[in-house]
Scaffold this motif. Structure first.
Motif, short mmCIF file in Angstrom:
data_model
loop_
_atom_site.label_atom_id
_atom_site.label_comp_id
_atom_site.label_asym_id
_atom_site.label_seq_id
_atom_site.Cartn_x
_atom_site.Cartn_y
_atom_site.Cartn_z
N GLY A 35 0.95 -1.34 -0.09
CA GLY A 35 0.02 -0.16 0.17
C GLY A 35 0.87 1.25 0.20
O GLY A 35 1.96 1.23 0.15
N VAL A 36 0.36 2.47 -0.10
CA VAL A 36 1.05 3.54 -0.35
C VAL A 36 1.71 3.87 0.94
O VAL A 36 3.03 4.33 0.92
N ASN A 37 1.02 3.68 2.10
CA ASN A 37 2.06 3.97 3.36
C ASN A 37 2.98 2.87 3.73
O ASN A 37 4.18 3.29 4.23
N ARG A 40 6.02 4.03 1.33
CA ARG A 40 6.72 4.99 2.00
C ARG A 40 7.48 4.58 3.24
O ARG A 40 8.86 4.89 2.98
N PHE A 41 7.13 3.66 4.08
CA PHE A 41 8.19 3.23 5.02
C PHE A 41 9.01 2.56 4.55
O PHE A 41 10.28 2.65 5.13
N GLN A 47 16.42 5.00 2.82
CA GLN A 47 17.21 6.07 2.83
C GLN A 47 17.93 6.13 4.10
O GLN A 47 19.02 6.65 4.11
N GLU A 48 17.40 5.83 5.19
CA GLU A 48 18.11 5.50 6.54
C GLU A 48 19.47 4.70 6.35
O GLU A 48 20.28 4.77 6.88
N CYS A 49 19.07 3.53 5.47
CA CYS A 49 20.58 2.67 5.39
C CYS A 49 21.73 3.42 4.26
O CYS A 49 22.75 3.44 4.67
N ASP A 50 20.93 4.29 3.58
CA ASP A 50 21.92 5.08 2.81
C ASP A 50 22.65 5.99 3.67
O ASP A 50 23.80 6.30 3.44
N ARG A 51 21.89 6.38 4.67
CA ARG A 51 22.48 7.60 5.46
C ARG A 51 23.46 6.86 6.41
O ARG A 51 24.63 7.32 6.45
N ILE A 52 23.42 5.49 6.90
CA ILE A 52 24.35 4.95 7.62
C ILE A 52 25.49 4.68 6.97
O ILE A 52 26.57 5.04 7.46
N THR A 53 25.08 4.22 5.56
CA THR A 53 26.53 3.83 4.82
C THR A 53 27.28 5.35 4.49
O THR A 53 28.57 5.04 4.60
N GLY A 54 26.70 6.43 4.46
CA GLY A 54 27.50 7.66 4.11
C GLY A 54 28.46 7.93 5.36
O GLY A 54 29.46 8.33 5.41
#
Length: 229
Positions: A35-37, A40-41, A47-54
């Motif tokens: 579903g849409v929600n 989104r989750f 995105q949070e995985c990418d931030r940790i990788t950064g």
């Protein structure tokens, strides 16, 4: 150093499971009807995985800097490239960029990616220091004796003397947002020192902050700053 090896080892250990989680989430997004929600989750988790990788990459870069393949660099061109990267976020926050560039500024010898990283770090810090109502970031270049001088001034909140004592320490951050890792200024300090340069900060609460870089025009001549009167 032993600390560097331990940090690199820990970073790699964290990186492997994060990479696995990222791949699983990508497959869920592609193969599972959500579903849409829920989509989104899942995207938020990616995105949070990418931030940790950064963050892991920053730790590795801090302890294992890239090889020093120095090149003759046009300082103004490098600054313009980094301004392009922040111009959209600056525009959204009503931040104006003013350039006061010296005519016929000499080239410097630097590792391009490292020098650009320093400029980008300082631009991002300047932007984050400016309140929501907007402000100005001023970029000034000049020649001081045998050095190229680069100043990045902001009209932000300023920094107290207590904070300035630790501002170049690893993982020290004045940012309350989660995204602040406290590595940007420390990495920048290390890069400038490796280029036989100096980085200084001048600030006062309520009056903004100025970061000044001094880089030798010739790498074999380390920066020798004139004494202040």
């Amino acid at each position: 150093s032993a600390t560097g090896k331990m940090a690199a080892s820990m970073a790699h250990e964290f990186n492997n499971p994060i990479y696995g989680i990222h791949n699983v989430l990508e497959k869920i997004l592609r193969r599972v009807k959500l579903g849409v929600n829920n989509r989104r989750f899942v995207k938020l988790a990616i995105q949070e995985c990418d931030r940790i990788t950064g963050l892991i990459r920053k730790i590795l870069d801090f302890h294992s800097p890239s090889p020093e393949n120095k090149e003759r660099m046009d300082v103004h061109e490098a600054i313009e490239d980094m301004v392009l990267l922040v111009q959209n976020s600056f525009k959204e926050r009503n931040i104006r960029v003013v350039k006061e560039f010296a005519v016929d500024l000499p080239c410097i010898e630097a590792v391009p990616d490292q020098f650009k990283q320093v400029i980008l770090n300082l631009l991002q810090n300047a932007g984050e220091a400016i309140p929501k109502r907007g402000g100005t970031v001023t970029l000034i270049t000049s020649v001081l004796e045998n050095n190229v001088q680069i100043q990045i001034k902001d009209t932000g909140a300023g920094i107290s003397k207590e904070v300035m004592k630790n501002i170049f320490d690893p993982f020290f951050s004045t940012k309350v947002a989660v995204k602040g890792t406290g590595l940007g200024l420390s990495v920048s300090y290390g890069i400038i020192k490796k280029h036989h340069g100096e980085i200084m900060v001048d600030s006062f609460p309520g009056r903004g902050t100025t970061f000044t870089l001094f880089l030798p025009i010739k790498q074999e001549t380390p920066v020798a700053l004139p004494r202040r009167a």
